[in-house]
Design a protein around this motif. Structure first.
Motif, PDB file in Angstrom:
ATOM      1  N   LEU A 124      51.388 142.200  85.897  1.00 46.85           N
ATOM      2  CA  LEU A 124      51.925 140.904  85.477  1.00 46.85           C
ATOM      3  C   LEU A 124      52.006 140.767  83.955  1.00 46.85           C
ATOM      4  O   LEU A 124      52.433 139.728  83.456  1.00 46.85           O
ATOM      5  N   ASP A 125      51.576 141.812  83.236  1.00 47.04           N
ATOM      6  CA  ASP A 125      51.541 141.791  81.781  1.00 47.04           C
ATOM      7  C   ASP A 125      50.728 140.599  81.277  1.00 47.04           C
ATOM      8  O   ASP A 125      51.134 139.860  80.387  1.00 47.04           O
ATOM      9  N   ASP A 126      49.545 140.416  81.898  1.00 47.31           N
ATOM     10  CA  ASP A 126      48.643 139.307  81.583  1.00 47.31           C
ATOM     11  C   ASP A 126      47.369 139.882  80.948  1.00 47.31           C
ATOM     12  O   ASP A 126      46.517 140.442  81.639  1.00 47.31           O
ATOM     13  N   GLU A 127      47.266 139.774  79.632  1.00 43.82           N
ATOM     14  CA  GLU A 127      46.132 140.338  78.898  1.00 43.82           C
ATOM     15  C   GLU A 127      44.801 139.715  79.332  1.00 43.82           C
ATOM     16  O   GLU A 127      43.791 140.399  79.406  1.00 43.82           O
ATOM     17  N   ARG A 128      44.801 138.419  79.590  1.00 42.46           N
ATOM     18  CA  ARG A 128      43.566 137.742  79.995  1.00 42.46           C
ATOM     19  C   ARG A 128      43.040 138.295  81.310  1.00 42.46           C
ATOM     20  O   ARG A 128      41.856 138.563  81.460  1.00 42.46           O
ATOM     21  N   LEU A 129      43.936 138.495  82.269  1.00 42.27           N
ATOM     22  CA  LEU A 129      43.542 139.015  83.573  1.00 42.27           C
ATOM     23  C   LEU A 129      43.057 140.457  83.463  1.00 42.27           C
ATOM     24  O   LEU A 129      42.074 140.839  84.107  1.00 42.27           O
ATOM     25  N   LYS A 130      43.713 141.264  82.629  1.00 41.13           N
ATOM     26  CA  LYS A 130      43.273 142.645  82.413  1.00 41.13           C
ATOM     27  C   LYS A 130      41.861 142.668  81.830  1.00 41.13           C
ATOM     28  O   LYS A 130      41.009 143.416  82.290  1.00 41.13           O
ATOM     29  N   ALA A 131      41.629 141.844  80.817  1.00 39.16           N
ATOM     30  CA  ALA A 131      40.319 141.801  80.165  1.00 39.16           C
ATOM     31  C   ALA A 131      39.243 141.312  81.130  1.00 39.16           C
ATOM     32  O   ALA A 131      38.126 141.840  81.154  1.00 39.16           O
ATOM     33  N   GLU A 132      39.570 140.331  81.937  1.00 37.88           N
ATOM     34  CA  GLU A 132      38.624 139.806  82.928  1.00 37.88           C
ATOM     35  C   GLU A 132      38.251 140.897  83.927  1.00 37.88           C
ATOM     36  O   GLU A 132      37.086 141.047  84.294  1.00 37.88           O
ATOM     37  N   GLY A 133      39.229 141.665  84.359  1.00 40.07           N
ATOM     38  CA  GLY A 133      38.977 142.758  85.296  1.00 40.07           C
ATOM     39  C   GLY A 133      38.090 143.831  84.688  1.00 40.07           C
ATOM     40  O   GLY A 133      37.159 144.321  85.330  1.00 40.07           O
ATOM     41  N   ARG A 134      38.359 144.190  83.436  1.00 39.05           N
ATOM     42  CA  ARG A 134      37.533 145.196  82.757  1.00 39.05           C
ATOM     43  C   ARG A 134      36.101 144.707  82.587  1.00 39.05           C
ATOM     44  O   ARG A 134      35.147 145.469  82.765  1.00 39.05           O
ATOM     45  N   ARG A 135      35.954 143.427  82.219  1.00 40.01           N
ATOM     46  CA  ARG A 135      34.616 142.853  82.037  1.00 40.01           C
ATOM     47  C   ARG A 135      33.847 142.855  83.357  1.00 40.01           C
ATOM     48  O   ARG A 135      32.672 143.220  83.410  1.00 40.01           O
ATOM     49  N   GLU A 136      34.538 142.487  84.428  1.00 39.30           N
ATOM     50  CA  GLU A 136      33.891 142.462  85.739  1.00 39.30           C
ATOM     51  C   GLU A 136      33.456 143.864  86.168  1.00 39.30           C
ATOM     52  O   GLU A 136      32.378 144.039  86.733  1.00 39.30           O
ATOM     53  N   GLN A 137      34.271 144.860  85.867  1.00 38.98           N
ATOM     54  CA  GLN A 137      33.916 146.237  86.192  1.00 38.98           C
ATOM     55  C   GLN A 137      32.675 146.683  85.421  1.00 38.98           C
ATOM     56  O   GLN A 137      31.783 147.314  85.987  1.00 38.98           O
ATOM     57  N   ALA A 138      32.621 146.337  84.144  1.00 44.51           N
ATOM     58  CA  ALA A 138      31.475 146.726  83.321  1.00 44.51           C
ATOM     59  C   ALA A 138      30.191 146.062  83.822  1.00 44.51           C
ATOM     60  O   ALA A 138      29.138 146.708  83.909  1.00 44.51           O
ATOM     61  N   GLU A 139      30.268 144.787  84.152  1.00 51.35           N
ATOM     62  CA  GLU A 139      29.097 144.081  84.681  1.00 51.35           C
ATOM     63  C   GLU A 139      28.654 144.703  86.000  1.00 51.35           C
ATOM     64  O   GLU A 139      27.450 144.869  86.243  1.00 51.35           O
ATOM     65  N   ALA A 140      29.600 145.049  86.841  1.00 49.34           N
ATOM     66  CA  ALA A 140      29.274 145.644  88.139  1.00 49.34           C
ATOM     67  C   ALA A 140      28.626 147.011  87.963  1.00 49.34           C
ATOM     68  O   ALA A 140      27.700 147.365  88.703  1.00 49.34           O
ATOM     69  N   ARG A 141      29.099 147.792  86.990  1.00 43.73           N
ATOM     70  CA  ARG A 141      28.479 149.103  86.728  1.00 43.73           C
ATOM     71  C   ARG A 141      27.024 148.930  86.315  1.00 43.73           C
ATOM     72  O   ARG A 141      26.156 149.698  86.744  1.00 43.73           O
ATOM     73  N   ARG A 142      26.745 147.924  85.457  1.00 39.57           N
ATOM     74  CA  ARG A 142      25.369 147.670  85.046  1.00 39.57           C
ATOM     75  C   ARG A 142      24.519 147.253  86.247  1.00 39.57           C
ATOM     76  O   ARG A 142      23.398 147.730  86.418  1.00 39.57           O
ATOM     77  N   GLU A 143      25.051 146.355  87.076  1.00 42.82           N
ATOM     78  CA  GLU A 143      24.310 145.906  88.268  1.00 42.82           C
ATOM     79  C   GLU A 143      24.025 147.079  89.196  1.00 42.82           C
ATOM     80  O   GLU A 143      22.932 147.192  89.756  1.00 42.82           O
ATOM     81  N   GLU A 144      25.013 147.943  89.369  1.00 41.76           N
ATOM     82  CA  GLU A 144      24.845 149.102  90.246  1.00 41.76           C
ATOM     83  C   GLU A 144      23.769 150.035  89.700  1.00 41.76           C
ATOM     84  O   GLU A 144      22.920 150.520  90.450  1.00 41.76           O
ATOM     85  N   ALA A 145      23.765 150.271  88.405  1.00 40.68           N
ATOM     86  CA  ALA A 145      22.760 151.138  87.794  1.00 40.68           C
ATOM     87  C   ALA A 145      21.361 150.541  87.962  1.00 40.68           C
ATOM     88  O   ALA A 145      20.403 151.269  88.276  1.00 40.68           O
ATOM     89  N   LEU A 146      21.238 149.243  87.766  1.00 40.99           N
ATOM     90  CA  LEU A 146      19.935 148.592  87.940  1.00 40.99           C
ATOM     91  C   LEU A 146      19.459 148.680  89.383  1.00 40.99           C
ATOM     92  O   LEU A 146      18.287 148.939  89.654  1.00 40.99           O
ATOM     93  N   ALA A 147      20.378 148.469  90.330  1.00 41.57           N
ATOM     94  CA  ALA A 147      20.009 148.532  91.746  1.00 41.57           C
ATOM     95  C   ALA A 147      19.605 149.955  92.134  1.00 41.57           C
ATOM     96  O   ALA A 147      18.652 150.153  92.888  1.00 41.57           O
ATOM     97  N   ARG A 148      20.321 150.948  91.607  1.00 36.68           N
ATOM     98  CA  ARG A 148      19.968 152.343  91.896  1.00 36.68           C
ATOM     99  C   ARG A 148      18.605 152.699  91.310  1.00 36.68           C
ATOM    100  O   ARG A 148      17.819 153.404  91.927  1.00 36.68           O
ATOM    101  N   ALA A 149      18.326 152.215  90.103  1.00 34.30           N
ATOM    102  CA  ALA A 149      17.053 152.512  89.460  1.00 34.30           C
ATOM    103  C   ALA A 149      15.890 151.849  90.194  1.00 34.30           C
ATOM    104  O   ALA A 149      14.788 152.388  90.229  1.00 34.30           O
ATOM    105  N   ALA A 150      16.130 150.702  90.797  1.00 31.71           N
ATOM    106  CA  ALA A 150      15.082 149.970  91.493  1.00 31.71           C
ATOM    107  C   ALA A 150      14.797 150.528  92.885  1.00 31.71           C
ATOM    108  O   ALA A 150      13.772 150.217  93.477  1.00 31.71           O
TER     109      ALA A 150
END
Length: 69
Positions: A27-53
């Motif tokens: 859709l050529d929507d910079e806000r949506l792209k950035a939101e998706g990237r941010r959500e992916q980064a947060e999810a990667r951190r959550e996944e790493a924490l869950a794996r470590a625990a």
């Protein structure tokens, strides 16, 4: 909730972020792209924490170090 459930939930959230990012690209929507990237980064951190625990007995054998000689 179990640690395996936390890992699965983080993976699902990462996929959701990927979809948002690809929708933003389509859709050529910079806000949506950035939101998706941010959500992916947060999810990667959550996944790493869950794996470590997770106790080592819950990890698949591929995650455990091999001491075979």
């Amino acid at each position: 909730m179990g640690k395996s459930t936390d890992v699965a939930r983080a993976k699902a959230r990462r996929v959701k972020g990927m979809i948002k990012e690809s929708d933003g690209i389509a859709l050529d929507d910079e806000r949506l792209k950035a939101e998706g990237r941010r959500e992916q980064a947060e999810a990667r951190r959550e996944e790493a924490l869950a794996r470590a625990a997770r106790p080592s007995s819950d990890r698949p054998s591929s995650d455990r170090p091999s001491f075979d000689r």
